[in-house]
Design an enzyme around this catalytic site. Structure first.
Site, PDB file in Angstrom:
ATOM      1  N   ALA A  98      17.818  25.503  41.119  1.00  0.00           N
ATOM      2  CA  ALA A  98      16.926  26.649  40.940  1.00  0.00           C
ATOM      3  C   ALA A  98      17.808  27.856  40.613  1.00  0.00           C
ATOM      4  CB  ALA A  98      16.115  26.889  42.203  1.00  0.00           C
TER       5      ALA A  98
ATOM      6  N   GLY B 264      18.393  35.395  46.255  1.00  0.00           N
ATOM      7  CA  GLY B 264      18.389  33.931  46.282  1.00  0.00           C
ATOM      8  C   GLY B 264      16.985  33.379  46.183  1.00  0.00           C
ATOM      9  N   ASN B 265      16.843  32.101  46.480  1.00  0.00           N
ATOM     10  CA  ASN B 265      15.526  31.472  46.452  1.00  0.00           C
ATOM     11  C   ASN B 265      15.457  30.390  47.529  1.00  0.00           C
ATOM     12  OD1 ASN B 265      16.470  28.871  45.201  1.00  0.00           O
ATOM     13  ND2 ASN B 265      16.974  30.270  43.513  1.00  0.00           N
ATOM     14  N   ARG B 266      14.325  29.701  47.611  1.00  0.00           N
ATOM     15  CA  ARG B 266      14.079  28.770  48.710  1.00  0.00           C
ATOM     16  C   ARG B 266      14.534  27.337  48.435  1.00  0.00           C
ATOM     17  NH1 ARG B 266      10.663  31.386  52.273  1.00  0.00           N
ATOM     18  NH2 ARG B 266       9.438  33.108  51.405  1.00  0.00           N
ATOM     19  N   SER B 267      15.196  27.088  47.327  1.00  0.00           N
ATOM     20  CA  SER B 267      15.604  25.724  47.002  1.00  0.00           C
ATOM     21  C   SER B 267      16.545  25.162  48.070  1.00  0.00           C
ATOM     22  CB  SER B 267      16.307  25.692  45.641  1.00  0.00           C
ATOM     23  OG  SER B 267      16.803  24.399  45.365  1.00  0.00           O
TER      24      SER B 267
END
Length: 398
Positions: free
Chosen positions: A274, A205-208
Site C-alpha cells: 500500500a 502511513g496507512n493501515r496495511s
C-alpha cells in the site's frame, strides 16, 4: 525427488496404503512413516519399517526417543506430508490442532504442504462436523482428495471408499510437479505500507499489515521461485526462508528505487504494498512542536511517483507486472481505470471498506487488459496467494 512423510491412521483401507508407500518409493521419493496405534491394529509397523528401511514413528515415549525430539526432527525433514488413509477422527484432530499421540503431534509441527486422503463410512463422510473440518483444512491450504463411490467395508456401495492406489500416487505426483511450477523464476513482491516523513518523529502511513504480500512471497518460494520481498511498515512476522531475500524500504521513493533496480533482473513484479499517494513537499528537520495558540496544522503535500506506472512502462517482453487496487467504492470501475492508466498486465482488486487490513481472509477480483474479469469467492489470504501465483504462471505460458 521429495522427502515424503506418510501418516497412516486406523481405517480399514490401511492395507491399500501400503501400496501407496511402495509407489512413492518406486518413483524415487524418500519415505518415512508415522502410524497411529489404531493403524497398527490393521498393519504392523514392522511391515512399513521393512519397506522404507527406516523405523516407524508411533510412540514419542519409547526408550530410544528419550534423548531426542523425533516428531520435530521428522517435521523438519518433511517436504510433503501425506495422510492415507485419513479417518474422520484424525481429520478432526488436524482441524482443531489436537496433539495427543505421535501422529497428531508430528503433523501439528509440520510446515510442509499436507495432502489428505479420507476413507470412511459414507455417514461419517457426510456428517456436518466432518465436512466443517474438511472445509477448514481446505481454507488453510491442506489438499483434500475426494473419496470414491464404491463398496464400503459395511457391505454396500456409497461415497467414502479410498481411491485406488494408482490414482492417489498420480495425485501426489501432480501436486509435487505443481509445487515447482515457478522454478527458475525470480519474483518481486512488495508488502506493507510506506511511511512518508513529516518530521523526524511523525510520518504519513496507512493501515496495511503486509499479510497479503507476505503470503504471496511465501507461496512463491514454496512453488520454487527465487523471491525478493521489498517491504515497508508491516505488522506481521516476516518469512524466514532461504529462497526469500528481504529488503526494507520506508518511503515510497525508497521502494521505487529498490523495485526498479531489482525488476531489471526479475520475471514478475507483484505490487501488493500500500504505497502512499502523497508526501510532504518539505520534510521538517526538527519535531514540529504544538504551540498553545495553535488550533490547526497545515501540511503541504505533493504527489509521490507511481511505482506501478513507472515500472510497467519500462518492462521488457516476457516480464509481467501485477498491481493491487484496494478500493472503498466503485471497485471494478476504479480497478479497471487503474489497469489501463498504469499499464499493468493484471490488477487484483479488493474492497477494503469492511476493514480487511490484518484479517486472514479476503475477496478479490482479477482484471486483465483484454477485459476479462475473474471474481473469486472469499477465501484465506494464503489460498488467494497460491491461486494467484498459479494464475500468473498460466498467464505467462498462455
Amino acid at each position: 525427488m521429495a522427502k515424503v512423510a506418510v501418516y497412516m491412521t486406523g481405517g480399514i483401507a490401511m492395507y491399500k496404503a501400503v501400496q501407496v508407500v511402495r509407489n512413492l518409493e518406486k518413483s524415487g521419493h524418500e519415505v518415512r512413516v508415522v502410524m497411529t496405534k489404531n493403524a497398527e491394529r490393521l498393519v504392523t509397523s514392522n511391515t512399513l519399517a521393512a519397506l522404507t528401511k527406516y523405523p516407524v514413528l508411533d510412540n514419542l515415549w519409547k526408550k530410544e526417543n528419550e534423548a531426542s525430539i523425533p516428531h520435530v526432527h521428522l517435521a523438519r525433514w518433511t517436504d510433503l506430508a501425506l495422510v492415507v488413509p485419513a479417518t474422520a477422527n484424525f481429520i478432526a484432530k488436524m482441524a482443531n490442532g489436537l496433539a495427543d499421540d505421535a501422529a497428531s503431534t508430528t503433523i501439528l509441527v509440520t510446515s510442509a504442504p499436507k495432502l489428505v486422503v479420507p476413507a470412511m463410512n459414507d455417514q461419517m463422510w457426510s456428517n456436518p462436523a466432518t465436512q466443517r473440518n474438511l472445509q477448514f483444512l481446505k481454507e488453510n491450504q491442506v489438499q483434500i482428495m475426494e473419496p470414491a463411490v464404491g463398496m464400503l467395508a459395511e457391505g454396500y456401495a456409497a461415497k467414502g471408499r479410498m481411491p485406488e492406489t494408482e490414482q492417489i500416487s498420480a495425485w501426489v505426483e501432480n501436486f509435487l510437479q505443481q509445487e515447482e511450477i515457478l522454478k527458475d523464476k525470480t519474483i518481486i513482491v512488495t508488502a506493507g505500507g510506506t511511511e512518508e516523513a513529516i518530521d523526524p518523529v511523525r510520518f504519513i502511513g496507512n493501515r496495511s499489515s503486509g499479510k497479503m504480500g507476505i503470503s504471496i512471497a511465501q507461496a512463491a518460494a514454496e512453488m520454487g521461485a527465487k523471491v525478493k520481498l521489498i517491504y515497508g511498515n508491516v505488522t506481521v512476522a516476516l518469512p524466514q526462508d532461504e529462497k526469500i531475500e528481504l529488503y526494507h524500504t520506508a518511503s515510497s521513493e525508497e521502494m521505487l528505487t529498490k523495485v526498479k533496480h531489482e525488476f531489471a533482473k526479475s520475471d514478475v513484479l507483484i505490487m501488493a504494498a500500500a504505497v502512499a499517494d502523497w508526501k510532504m513537499a518539505k520534510v521538517a528537520d526538527h519535531k514540529l512542536k504544538k504551540q498553545a495558540y495553535q488550533a490547526t496544522l497545515k501540511l503541504t503535500l505533493v504527489k509521490t511517483k507511481d511505482i506501478l506506472r513507472e515500472v510497467a512502462k519500462h518492462k521488457n517482453p516476457g516480464q509481467l507486472v501485477v498491481g493491487f487496487a484496494a478500493e472503498t467504492n466503485d471497485l471494478l470501475k476504479n480497478a479497471e481505470k487503474k489497469l489501463h492508466e498504469k499499464g499493468a498486465d493484471l490488477i487484483v482488486a479488493n474492497d477494503v471498506s469492511q476493514n480487511v487490513f490484518g484479517n486472514d481472509n479476503d475477496k478479490v477480483t482479477i482484471l486483465k487488459q483484454d477485459g476479462t474479469i475473474d471474481e473469486w469467492p472469499e477465501m484465506s489470504k494464503k489460498v488467494i496467494a497460491k491461486k494467484l501465483l498459479i494464475y500468473v504462471n498460466n498467464f505467462m505460458h498462455k
